[in-house]
Every structure is written in C-alpha cells, then in structure tokens.
Design an enzyme around this catalytic site. Structure first.
Site, PDB file in Angstrom:
ATOM      1  N   ASP A   1     159.647  20.502  62.123  1.00 18.66           N
ATOM      2  CA  ASP A   1     158.570  19.735  61.505  1.00 18.66           C
ATOM      3  C   ASP A   1     157.729  19.027  62.435  1.00 18.66           C
ATOM      4  O   ASP A   1     157.609  17.805  62.185  1.00 18.66           O
ATOM      5  CB  ASP A   1     159.372  18.881  60.213  1.00 18.66           C
ATOM      6  CG  ASP A   1     159.963  19.572  59.119  1.00 18.66           C
ATOM      7  OD1 ASP A   1     159.824  20.839  59.275  1.00 18.66           O
ATOM      8  OD2 ASP A   1     160.465  18.800  58.450  1.00 18.66           O
ATOM      9  N   GLY A   2     157.421  19.439  63.572  1.00 21.93           N
ATOM     10  CA  GLY A   2     156.554  19.058  64.416  1.00 21.93           C
ATOM     11  C   GLY A   2     157.244  18.228  65.517  1.00 21.93           C
ATOM     12  O   GLY A   2     156.673  17.658  66.045  1.00 21.93           O
TER      13      GLY A   2
ATOM     14  N   ASP B   1     152.526  14.708  58.811  1.00 20.94           N
ATOM     15  CA  ASP B   1     153.706  15.289  58.557  1.00 20.94           C
ATOM     16  C   ASP B   1     154.770  14.315  59.420  1.00 20.94           C
ATOM     17  O   ASP B   1     156.134  14.196  58.861  1.00 20.94           O
ATOM     18  CB  ASP B   1     153.907  16.752  58.840  1.00 20.94           C
ATOM     19  CG  ASP B   1     153.094  17.498  57.992  1.00 20.94           C
ATOM     20  OD1 ASP B   1     152.748  17.194  56.999  1.00 20.94           O
ATOM     21  OD2 ASP B   1     152.637  18.546  58.418  1.00 20.94           O
ATOM     22  N   GLY B   2     154.611  13.792  60.443  1.00 23.64           N
ATOM     23  CA  GLY B   2     155.428  13.245  61.260  1.00 23.64           C
ATOM     24  C   GLY B   2     155.710  11.915  60.569  1.00 23.64           C
ATOM     25  O   GLY B   2     157.082  11.513  60.507  1.00 23.64           O
TER      26      GLY B   2
ATOM     27  N   PRO C   1     148.863   3.728  61.756  1.00 24.54           N
ATOM     28  CA  PRO C   1     147.450   3.525  61.859  1.00 24.54           C
ATOM     29  C   PRO C   1     147.141   4.522  63.152  1.00 24.54           C
ATOM     30  O   PRO C   1     146.137   4.486  63.502  1.00 24.54           O
ATOM     31  CB  PRO C   1     147.537   2.122  62.492  1.00 24.54           C
ATOM     32  CG  PRO C   1     149.008   1.722  63.002  1.00 24.54           C
ATOM     33  CD  PRO C   1     149.834   2.615  62.227  1.00 24.54           C
TER      34      PRO C   1
ATOM     35  N   GLU D   1     154.452  -0.054  63.901  1.00 25.54           N
ATOM     36  CA  GLU D   1     153.991  -0.451  65.330  1.00 25.54           C
ATOM     37  C   GLU D   1     154.697   0.677  66.322  1.00 25.54           C
ATOM     38  O   GLU D   1     154.095   0.292  67.381  1.00 25.54           O
ATOM     39  CB  GLU D   1     154.299  -1.799  65.617  1.00 25.54           C
ATOM     40  CG  GLU D   1     153.607  -2.834  64.527  1.00 25.54           C
ATOM     41  CD  GLU D   1     154.271  -4.423  64.680  1.00 25.54           C
ATOM     42  OE1 GLU D   1     155.204  -4.411  65.401  1.00 25.54           O
ATOM     43  OE2 GLU D   1     153.819  -5.069  63.996  1.00 25.54           O
ATOM     44  N   HIS D   2     155.513   1.158  66.234  1.00 27.21           N
ATOM     45  CA  HIS D   2     156.088   2.063  66.969  1.00 27.21           C
ATOM     46  C   HIS D   2     156.818   3.298  66.277  1.00 27.21           C
ATOM     47  O   HIS D   2     156.922   3.242  64.990  1.00 27.21           O
ATOM     48  CB  HIS D   2     157.008   1.408  67.904  1.00 27.21           C
ATOM     49  CG  HIS D   2     157.902   0.623  67.197  1.00 27.21           C
ATOM     50  ND1 HIS D   2     159.290   1.199  66.856  1.00 27.21           N
ATOM     51  CD2 HIS D   2     158.120  -0.920  66.931  1.00 27.21           C
ATOM     52  CE1 HIS D   2     159.861   0.133  66.150  1.00 27.21           C
ATOM     53  NE2 HIS D   2     159.262  -0.993  66.194  1.00 27.21           N
ATOM     54  N   ALA D   3     157.341   4.426  66.889  1.00 28.49           N
ATOM     55  CA  ALA D   3     158.091   5.472  66.568  1.00 28.49           C
ATOM     56  C   ALA D   3     159.242   4.878  65.891  1.00 28.49           C
ATOM     57  O   ALA D   3     159.876   3.937  66.439  1.00 28.49           O
ATOM     58  CB  ALA D   3     158.368   6.342  67.643  1.00 28.49           C
TER      59      ALA D   3
END
Length: 541
Positions: A497-498, A194-195, A136, A168-170
C-alpha cells in the site's frame, strides 16, 4: 432495519407549496422515505429524493428578488424551508443541492419541516461526532485547505460535531488512536492520500486487537472486526482506496457519503514474517516491478508526484526478474473468479454470499484445522511482478485497475503472477491495465483468487528462511517448475500500500470484512444531473 413512522403522522404528506414564483405539488411518502415534487419550470420535470439522501432541513427566508415581486405584496408574511440533498452527477460524482419551498400558512410550513426532520432523526446510521485527522503534507499539500473549504461546511450543515487533529509527523494519527477514547466517536475521518488512510487503519485495527487481547504477531490469530467506520477525504497523489470504493476521488462526494452514513465492509490482509507482524494491506502488495518502483521513488521525494513516472520508466527499462517460490490456498468459498466480468458494485451479492460461505466453513471445522487440511498450491519460477490485490486498485490512470473483478468484501485476494517474458510483452501487459483489453490474456500471466499465500525469494531460501522451511515441509510437488537460475538472485522489495517492507519472505492472510468504510461501493448506474427527473411522481409513489 425497518423504518418506523412517527406516531400521529400521516403516511403521506401532500401539499401545494411555492417553488420560486409558482406553485408545485410536493409529496412526502414517509413509509417509503421519498420526497417528490414537480418543478413549475424546466418543462415540468419531476424530481424525487430518498430521505436517506437528504442532508439537512432548515427554516429559511426568501431572497429579496422573490419578496419584491408584485405577487408578494398580497401576502402578509411568507414562510419557507430549505431542503439540502444529494444530487448525483456523472462519473459517480455527488453534489450538495438545495430547494426552497414556501407557503403562507405557518402551521403547514412547520408541519413539513418537522416531518422531514423526524425522518432524518430516524437515520440511525448517520454519524453525529467524528474524529478527523488531516495530513497537511501529503499529495500537493492541500489537505487542510480542502477540509476547511469543502468538507467542514458540509459537516456543519449536517450538524456533525468534529474533533480535528492536524498530524505533525509520521504515525501521529496511528499513535493517537491508541490513546483517545474511541467510543465517543461514530467514525474516524482521514484527510490525505492512501498513506494517511493506511496509518489510520493500522491505528484502529491495532487498537481493537489490543483492547481484545489479540496478539497481532500470531499470523493465525482470528482478528476482531472494527465496527468504527473510516471516512476518506481524498487529498493525495493517487487516492486508490477512495477511487476503488467510491468511484471517484472527490472531497465533496466522499464527505456526502460520510454524512448520509453509508457503510461498506472491506477485507484486510495481514502480512507476517517469521511470526512477526509487519503490516496490514487493503489494496496492493507488489513484489518485483511495483516494489522496485517504490524503492527507487523513495530516493527522489524532492521530485514530488512526478517521481513515480520517472521511477516507473527507469524500472521498466531495467527489466529485472526475481526467482522464488509462492504457495497459496485457493479461495474455494468465493462465487466469482478473477477472469469473470462480475465487478464489485453497491450491494454486491458475491461479497455477501462468499462471506456467508466462509463463515459456515470456519464454523464447521475451525480456522486452524481448516488451514491445515486445505490444499496448498506451490509455484516456483522467475517473476517480473507478483501482485496481490484486495480490491481492483482502480485510479484515474487505470480506471479498471490491476484486477477489474476483485471484490471488496468476499474474504479473498487476487494473486497475479507475471513470469519472465520479453520487455515488449511486459509492456503489452502494462498497457492493458489502462484500457479495456484483458490484461490476464497472456501465456506468461496467471491469476488466482486466494485466501492466504506465502512467498520466499531464492535468496531467502538459500539463507534458510523460516517461511521457506515451512514450505519445504508442507509441499512436495510443484504445479509449475522452472529451471533454477542464479544470474539474477538479488531481492526485490514488497510494496505494501505504498510503503516498503523490510523482508522479501512473507506470509499473507486475508481477513474477511475486518473493517468498514463510509462508502457504498461503486454504483452500477450512476446517472446524470437529471437523475431525479425521469419518472413521474405518480409512478414513483
């Protein structure tokens, strides 16, 4: 897989059915899987739809306008069914369109509905249950809205059940993929940029290696292929992976590719440092220019997507170059080269043939022996940019990408070396990434098709990196030698890739077709809205 005709069904169903307020001859060729009709208006255009691109078939009711016309007073009860199908538009965009046919014979209507539904059931490549991860926060924070308004209704129409997880988080999706019962799903869908795709990819590949007892820290370990396909619903800033594999960053188009069950194998590069796994990469590994842009932009997240433009301009003006040594194995199994005009397209023969040749080579001598015996090339120099791409890396700003002829599934990467040059010459090279001119046609730019490579910066060499030691033992002569210079010895950062990598000294290996996407590659000739109307029914059937 050969299509089996349902027992007792005629190979061809032809009826005169109502379309609007007139009649049309409708034909269903069940052996060839083709639905065709002639529109009673619009100049009598002929339409045809492959049954593989039909989304759903539903019994329906005619609208009030049709029922209230004088013609309908003569009918006791009209029966109708609606066919939802893929309509191909310009620039690789797909739409969901529908057509409603009617007749007064209920048995005939049921016969058509049943025949079409049976053909859809035979499409075994289509997913029935999906695991969906929604970021999100990525891009313009529109992921949840895009999924709920544009994608979820299409999945529901196609009778696809979904389990949705809002991250909700990485690394939420990555960690979750190590815990869920992945076998009950036909695919995993990521909604984001992409992430988000990278996170899902790392979770799936990591889960497969863990379940198979493969040590990811071993750079020479043969990785287990992922048979679970990943679908990408673009909702990020650039959506490079989606654009390079579908041809457009459009949520509806991507959702339709998922629904009809398209499958596109994809090469994945593993990145290691001193026998420690760092990351997987499917698009760009960039050192120097693109690494510096990422490093600077990470400090300016408050600017949003504009931070990339700002950091890019700032990095260009700084004009930093970096000295180091790069060694690589040429991809001799591939049929193409980075300088040819054979772009990767749907059903790419170069990918198919290259994959077969690579498999035959590895079967003969084994992966380990092959790597020890094959020739390595070594280049020392001062570089403004070192880029390794597994795909073209096309995006709306660079429609042809960093390497227009890079292939998605041929077991190789294109290694692009931009050596030290003037700021003006470097600008000319960058501009050519956005137009139709050859961006490799410069004396300071070299491009190679490789299956593995190693890089060590001069600073890492001076500090005694293990990767550098490997290079010193293995390689005696360099194919290009530049005089040493100590005036610019600071390290750059690898853009994977970023995401940034902690180490500048890395070892990279391409794994052929390690994973699959819900995609078909970029189609050669994507036609306009009249795509289904340019040939006669008699010619097609």
């Amino acid at each position: 897989m050969e299509r089996q005709r349902p027992a007792g069904r005629p190979p061809r169903l032809v009826s005169s059915l109502g379309l609007g307020q007139r009649c049309s001859e409708v034909t269903l060729d069940q052996e060839r899987g083709l639905l065709a009709w002639r529109h009673p208006r619009r100049g009598g255009e002929n339409y045809f739809v492959p049954t593989s691109e039909i989304i759903a078939v539903e019994e329906s009711e005619l609208n009030k306008k049709q029922r209230n016309t004088g013609k309908w007073h003569k009918l006791a009860k009209p029966h109708s069914f609606t066919v939802y199908y893929v309509k191909k538009a310009r620039n690789h965009r797909w739409w969901c369109r529908d057509v409603t046919f009617w007749c007064v014979d209920e048995n005939l209507c049921n016969q058509w509905t049943q025949a079409l539904k049976e053909l859809l059931e035979m499409q075994k490549c289509r997913p029935k249950r999906l695991l969906v991860y929604i970021n999100p926060y990525g891009g313009k924070r529109q992921g949840k809205r895009i999924y709920e308004q544009k994608v979820a209704p299409l999945f529901s129409l196609a009778s696809i059940s979904t389990d949705v997880v809002i991250t909700e988080h990485a690394n939420h999706a990555k960690d979750n993929l190590f815990e869920v019962n992945i076998n009950k799903y036909d695919g995993v869908v990521c909604v984001g940029g992409d992430g988000m795709f990278s996170e899902v990819m790392h979770g799936l590949i990591g889960r497969m290696q863990k379940d198979s007892g493969i040590d990811q820290n071993n750079p020479k370990a043969p990785l287990v292929q992922c048979n679970i396909r990943i679908g990408i619903i673009p909702a990020g800033s650039t959506d490079c992976v989606c654009y390079s594999t579908v041809g457009i960053s459009d949520p509806v188009t991507s959702a339709l590719h998922i629904i009809i069950g398209d499958s596109q194998p994809l090469d994945v590069s593993s990145v290691h440092h001193n026998n420690t796994f760092l990351k997987y990469s499917v698009s760009l590994l960039g050192y120097g220019f693109y690494g510096d842009i990422l490093k600077d932009s990470e400090k300016k997240r408050w600017m949003g997507p504009m931070r990339y433009d700002y950091s890019g301009f700032k990095t260009f003006l700084s004009h930093h170059y970096y000295e180091g040594t790069i060694s690589f194995q040429p991809a001799k199994h591939t049929l193409g080269s980075p300088r040819d005009k054979d772009s990767c397209r749907t059903g790419c023969y170069i990918c198919k043939e290259s994959e077969q040749q690579l498999a035959e080579q590895q079967k003969k001598c084994g992966l380990k022996n092959e790597e020890d015996e094959e020739e390595w090339k070594v280049i020392k120099g001062k570089f403004l940019a070192i880029n390794a791409v597994n795909m073209s890396c096309a995006c709306p700003r660079s429609p042809k990408g960093l390497s227009p002829a890079a292939h998605l599934a041929d077991g190789s990467a294109d290694l692009i070396l931009v050596r030290k040059c003037s700021r003006f010459d470097f600008l000319r090279h960058l501009v050519r990434n956005t137009n139709q001119d050859d961006q490799f046609d410069f004396s300071f730019v070299d491009v190679y098709r490789v299956k593995s490579f190693q890089f060590t910066s001069k600073l890492s060499e001076d500090n005694g990196s293990n990767v550098a030691d490997i290079g010193k033992k293995r390689f005696g002569q360099f194919c290009r030698d530049h005089p040493a210079c100590c005036c610019n010895i600071a390290d750059s950062t690898w853009n994977c890739d970023g995401e940034t990598l902690d180490s500048s000294a890395i070892e990279v290996r391409v794994h052929c077709q390690l994973m699959k996407l819900f995609a078909r590659g970029i189609e050669e000739n994507c036609k306009d809205e009249a795509a289904y109307s340019h040939s006669s029914i008699e010619h097609l059937l």
